[in-house]
Enzyme design. Sequence first.
Site, PDB file in Angstrom:
ATOM      1  N   MET A  34       0.963  -1.168   0.151  1.00 15.52           N
ATOM      2  CA  MET A  34       0.160   0.168   0.100  1.00 15.52           C
ATOM      3  C   MET A  34       0.753   1.309   0.117  1.00 15.52           C
ATOM      4  O   MET A  34       1.937   1.278   0.723  1.00 15.52           O
ATOM      5  CB  MET A  34      -0.877   0.223   1.163  1.00 15.52           C
ATOM      6  CG  MET A  34      -1.831  -1.284   1.399  1.00 15.52           C
ATOM      7  SD  MET A  34      -3.163  -1.466  -0.010  1.00 15.52           S
ATOM      8  CE  MET A  34      -4.364  -0.098   0.386  1.00 15.52           C
TER       9      MET A  34
ATOM     10  N   GLY B 197      -0.935   4.556  -0.272  1.00 15.84           N
ATOM     11  CA  GLY B 197      -1.804   5.483   0.166  1.00 15.84           C
ATOM     12  C   GLY B 197      -2.450   6.212  -1.150  1.00 15.84           C
ATOM     13  O   GLY B 197      -3.272   7.491  -0.931  1.00 15.84           O
ATOM     14  N   GLY B 198      -1.914   5.777  -2.144  1.00 15.53           N
ATOM     15  CA  GLY B 198      -2.250   6.461  -3.332  1.00 15.53           C
ATOM     16  C   GLY B 198      -3.478   5.667  -3.968  1.00 15.53           C
ATOM     17  O   GLY B 198      -3.824   4.704  -3.498  1.00 15.53           O
ATOM     18  N   VAL B 199      -4.296   6.078  -5.169  1.00 13.39           N
ATOM     19  CA  VAL B 199      -5.278   5.626  -6.027  1.00 13.39           C
ATOM     20  C   VAL B 199      -4.745   4.145  -6.350  1.00 13.39           C
ATOM     21  O   VAL B 199      -5.647   3.136  -6.422  1.00 13.39           O
ATOM     22  CB  VAL B 199      -5.762   6.579  -6.983  1.00 13.39           C
ATOM     23  CG1 VAL B 199      -4.870   6.813  -8.085  1.00 13.39           C
ATOM     24  CG2 VAL B 199      -7.096   5.880  -7.330  1.00 13.39           C
ATOM     25  N   ASP B 200      -3.666   4.113  -7.200  1.00 15.34           N
ATOM     26  CA  ASP B 200      -3.173   2.801  -7.618  1.00 15.34           C
ATOM     27  C   ASP B 200      -3.273   1.524  -6.648  1.00 15.34           C
ATOM     28  O   ASP B 200      -3.970   0.618  -7.064  1.00 15.34           O
ATOM     29  CB  ASP B 200      -1.914   2.894  -8.296  1.00 15.34           C
ATOM     30  CG  ASP B 200      -1.837   3.992  -9.336  1.00 15.34           C
ATOM     31  OD1 ASP B 200      -3.195   4.255 -10.247  1.00 15.34           O
ATOM     32  OD2 ASP B 200      -1.057   4.749  -9.694  1.00 15.34           O
ATOM     33  N   SER B 201      -2.513   1.561  -5.711  1.00 20.66           N
ATOM     34  CA  SER B 201      -2.301   0.532  -4.760  1.00 20.66           C
ATOM     35  C   SER B 201      -3.855   0.186  -4.076  1.00 20.66           C
ATOM     36  O   SER B 201      -4.190  -0.971  -3.919  1.00 20.66           O
ATOM     37  CB  SER B 201      -1.268   0.646  -3.601  1.00 20.66           C
ATOM     38  OG  SER B 201      -1.645   1.760  -2.782  1.00 20.66           O
TER      39      SER B 201
ATOM     40  N   CYS C 195      10.536  10.136  -3.665  1.00 18.59           N
ATOM     41  CA  CYS C 195       9.884  10.113  -2.263  1.00 18.59           C
ATOM     42  C   CYS C 195      10.594  10.614  -1.091  1.00 18.59           C
ATOM     43  O   CYS C 195       9.843  11.115  -0.125  1.00 18.59           O
ATOM     44  CB  CYS C 195       9.192   8.873  -2.157  1.00 18.59           C
ATOM     45  SG  CYS C 195      10.643   7.466  -1.551  1.00 18.59           S
TER      46      CYS C 195
ATOM     47  N   CYS D 250      15.739   0.555  -5.165  1.00 18.56           N
ATOM     48  CA  CYS D 250      14.876   0.508  -3.920  1.00 18.56           C
ATOM     49  C   CYS D 250      13.665  -0.770  -4.293  1.00 18.56           C
ATOM     50  O   CYS D 250      13.375  -1.413  -3.473  1.00 18.56           O
ATOM     51  CB  CYS D 250      14.037   1.745  -3.554  1.00 18.56           C
ATOM     52  SG  CYS D 250      12.688   1.504  -2.434  1.00 18.56           S
TER      53      CYS D 250
END
Length: 370
Positions: A17, A19-23, A202, A99
């Site tokens: 997750m 926190g965005g729309v995609d996940s 990020c 990452c």
Amino acid sequence: MPPDPMSAADRHVVVGMSGGVDSSVASFLLREQGFSVSGIFLLTDDATCQALEDSRAVCRQLGIPFEAIDVRDRFRTQVVDAFVDAWLAGLTPNPCVLCNPTVKFDLLREAADRLGARWIATGHYAAVRRTTDNRLGLVQTDAGRKDQTYFLYRLGQDLLSRLLLPLADWQKDAVREKAVQAGLIAADGHSLGQKADSQDICFIPDGDYPALIRREAARRHVPVGRLFDPGPVVDPDGKTIGRHKGLLHYTVGQRKGFEVRTTERLFVLAKQPGTNTLVVGPYGLLFRRRIRLADIAWSGAARLDDGHRVLARVRSSAAKVAASAWLLPDKTLSVVFDQPTALAAPGQSCVLYEDRLILAGGIIMDDMSD
């Protein structure tokens, strides 16, 4: 895709997750498909605290277990420190490329093993395909500019064999619409369908990477040399035509941030730390016929024959260009473009495709030649 019928373990998937729309939509779709979904949030940096709360809110709405794992120490050591060290070595690294295999997906796999889940999933726009050689490779989808295969090219066969990508056949606009239809909302009560995409790196939300490098180098007592010192800007013939504000502020291909006594549109061609000199010139001088790649990650191919025809992508925003590849005795790859191609900065990645399938990729070295 998972077998049918599925065992309890085969029905269990851990979703990374963000926190965005995609996940969030990826989690929703997997639940709709009958999976037992567990949401995992990796707390990598203090700047991700809002994303943590948004992820928690979505999992609460979906009625799925949620766990936040504090990985700040590991992230700083394996990603931030590596990013700083690469810049201090004169390279231009892409931290997301590093990452993904070493931190994000590896930690999701650890969480899946601990929870007894067969699968891991994310909201990336990509697909996994099995080749005729029985290997797994990432494949570009119809996501257009949202395609994320370039950033995932270093994922190994073990990770690809457990990876589900629910958004493989989706467009971004449709994902946003699905979030609205599903009533997915962030912690502040706003619809996730309207949440802006994350930008830049990020762990540098303000985009000021020189400040981060200076701060992190001081924390680790790593010398920065003259990289922050102003110095001369020279043309390709070595003639001084201006001043720069410190080599750490520049990367190959950049066309702003230096002062020169000319109206010609100039680009950074090279950095010379030994003399603290920035070399600039016209755009045409950025083009090369050949580059060399190190630290090769093999994906859809286990090896390439000499002269293997490929489509090369030298930066995340670049179009693929026709080329041929040779594996050299030192295990680096020589990539020769059919037509001269604009130079990408050393430290960036070049990813090699066959049509839409990733064959391999590697880190662009600093000893390029025509």
